[in-house]
Design an enzyme around this catalytic site. Structure first.
Site, mmCIF file in Angstrom:
data_model
loop_
_atom_site.group_PDB
_atom_site.id
_atom_site.type_symbol
_atom_site.label_atom_id
_atom_site.label_comp_id
_atom_site.label_asym_id
_atom_site.label_seq_id
_atom_site.Cartn_x
_atom_site.Cartn_y
_atom_site.Cartn_z
ATOM 1 N N GLY A 51 19.199 18.483 -43.202
ATOM 2 C CA GLY A 51 17.893 18.810 -43.782
ATOM 3 C C GLY A 51 16.990 17.601 -43.965
ATOM 4 N N LEU A 52 17.298 16.504 -43.265
ATOM 5 C CA LEU A 52 16.525 15.276 -43.449
ATOM 6 C C LEU A 52 15.688 14.931 -42.218
ATOM 7 C CD1 LEU A 52 19.294 13.221 -45.313
ATOM 8 C CD2 LEU A 52 17.426 14.556 -46.308
ATOM 9 N N ASP A 102 8.114 18.210 -39.536
ATOM 10 C CA ASP A 102 9.155 17.189 -39.316
ATOM 11 C C ASP A 102 8.704 16.113 -38.331
ATOM 12 O OD1 ASP A 102 10.703 18.701 -40.945
ATOM 13 O OD2 ASP A 102 12.425 18.787 -39.595
HETATM 14 O O1 PMV Z 1 15.915 21.087 -41.958
HETATM 15 P P1 PMV Z 1 14.787 20.226 -41.463
HETATM 16 O O2 PMV Z 1 14.884 18.786 -41.901
HETATM 17 O O3 PMV Z 1 14.587 20.341 -39.986
HETATM 18 O O4 PMV Z 1 13.423 20.768 -42.165
HETATM 19 C C1 PMV Z 1 12.971 22.065 -41.843
HETATM 20 C C2 PMV Z 1 11.717 22.448 -42.578
HETATM 21 C C3 PMV Z 1 11.330 23.930 -42.386
HETATM 22 O O5 PMV Z 1 10.155 24.142 -43.151
HETATM 23 C C4 PMV Z 1 12.422 24.849 -42.903
HETATM 24 C C5 PMV Z 1 11.053 24.257 -40.927
HETATM 25 C C6 PMV Z 1 9.749 23.716 -40.372
HETATM 26 O O6 PMV Z 1 9.607 23.764 -39.137
HETATM 27 O O7 PMV Z 1 8.870 23.296 -41.130
#
Ligand code: PMV
Length: 374
Positions: free
Chosen positions: A160-161, A207
């Site tokens: 999630g980073l 991201d």
């Molecule tokens: O899990 P990560 O670090 O790829 O973050 C995703 C963020 C979301 O809002 C869930 C997806 C997006 O495309 O914004």
């Protein structure tokens, strides 16, 4: 003064090995504050890694490398996919990539993850990491060159980073340096977005924008997206707690989409609620009201629960952080595993220790502090 500075450095949770140096620098800076001590400690730790023998072994040619940054979403993940605002902040954890010439064929290597692919010319034959990397090479017209793309990820995988976006940005920047293409930041960001579309399906663009610009941002997707610099005047002490359980963003984004398709009215309402929290959080940050920011993050976590993207481990980490003094804690990124972000009032050490004692990884970060990237 020294006595006070000592207690500040102690409260910042600085380890014994670098304690004296951090103490000296904090005093020299004239800013005898916990966040300053943590900022200096983080910088020293990064420099130590960079100059260690191991680092030299794995990073042979630092100046030729492309770099992409990891990030945390402070508020607004998932709803941002549906056109709402999000706040994200880069972290001093990066992915680097290096291109080396080869007679023929394209090899993609991520040694730390045991990944090695020879890129298939035919798009339909490409697997896993080949696909998002391949689209970059195709778009740049480089698919017929001979090269080895080596990737060095410090951003942990599927936590999630923003790891996949950081990989994409690092590869684009490395190609740009190696072939002297002259890409602008906008070009880099656009190519990384194309790569993210392959990796995630329907990314918001948050991201790749963070991985590329490495600045605290308020973001809202659109054509063009809204990208506003968020001025964090005083860095916010925070802790990233890592569950170690992979959170696959494509999966959680897909899950939310299915639920939204079943009941658009209900889910749009949740996204609107989250949007209100995000906008209030922008104000809280501008007012340097970290207590209010923490509370908004807590409520945002509740909404993410409503979207059913949390897990028992994420709940455990959020609970530990709050019990040990964090002003607010929530999952960050896609969820379904991955990490939490907790903001603190000064010292992060009690939260870090408690998370580690429970068997998880924890990293102390100063949100909004200058990043010493390359
Ligand atoms: O899990 P990560 O670090 O790829 O973050 C995703 C963020 C979301 O809002 C869930 C997806 C997006 O495309 O914004």
């Amino acid at each position: 003064m020294t006595l006070h500075a000592r207690s500040v450095v102690t409260a910042a949770g600085v380890s014994e090995e670098i304690f004296d140096e951090v103490l000296d620098r904090v005093i020299q800076s004239g800013d005898v504050k916990i966040w300053k001590a943590q900022e200096i400690a983080n910088e020293l730790q990064r420099n130590e890694l960079r100059t260690s023998g191991l680092d030299k072994q794995t990073r042979p040619n630092e100046s030729a490398m492309g770099i992409g940054y990891g990030k945390v979403v402070l508020l607004g993940e998932h709803s941002v996919v549906y056109g709402r605002h999000a706040i994200a902040v880069p972290i001093p954890i990066t992915v680097r990539a290096l291109i080396e010439d080869r007679e023929e064929g394209i090899v993609l290597m991520i040694p730390r993850w045991g990944v090695e692919y020879e890129l298939a010319g035919n798009v339909t034959e490409r697997r896993s990491f080949e696909r998002p990397a391949g689209v970059i090479l195709d778009k740049l017209g480089l698919s017929n060159r001979g090269m080895c793309i080596e990737v060095f990820p410090d951003v942990p995988r599927s936590m999630g980073l923003g790891g996949s976006a950081a990989i994409a940005v690092a590869i684009v920047r490395a190609l740009d340096r190696h072939y002297q293409i002259g890409l602008s930041d906008e070009d880099v960001n656009r190519l990384a977005y194309e790569s993210e579309k392959i990796a995630h399906g329907s990314p918001s663009g948050l991201d790749n924008t963070l991985a590329c610009y490495a600045k605290p941002l308020v973001f809202r997707p659109g054509d063009p997206p809204l990208v506003e610099l968020l001025n964090i005047r005083k860095p916010i002490p925070a802790v990233i707690g890592i569950t170690g359980h992979e959170g696959l963003t494509a999966k959680t984004v897909g899950r939310v989409r299915e639920a939204w398709q079943q009941d658009k009215k209900l889910y749009e309402r949740i996204f609107d609620e989250i949007d209100t929290l995000v906008l209030s959080a922008v104000k809280a940050i501008q007012d340097e009201d970290i207590k209010a920011l923490g509370e908004l993050m807590n409520v945002n976590h509740g909404m993410l629960n409503a979207l059913q993207v949390s897990t028992p481990e994420l709940e455990q980490l959020v609970e530990i952080a709050r019990k040990n003094g964090a002003l607010g804690a929530k999952l960050t990124g896609g969820g379904g595993g991955g990490s939490i972000i907790a903001v603190c009032d000064g010292a992060t050490e009690p939260v870090i220790s408690a998370i580690k004692d429970a068997g998880f990884q924890a990293i102390s970060v100063n949100l909004g502090a200058t990043l010493d990237g390359s």
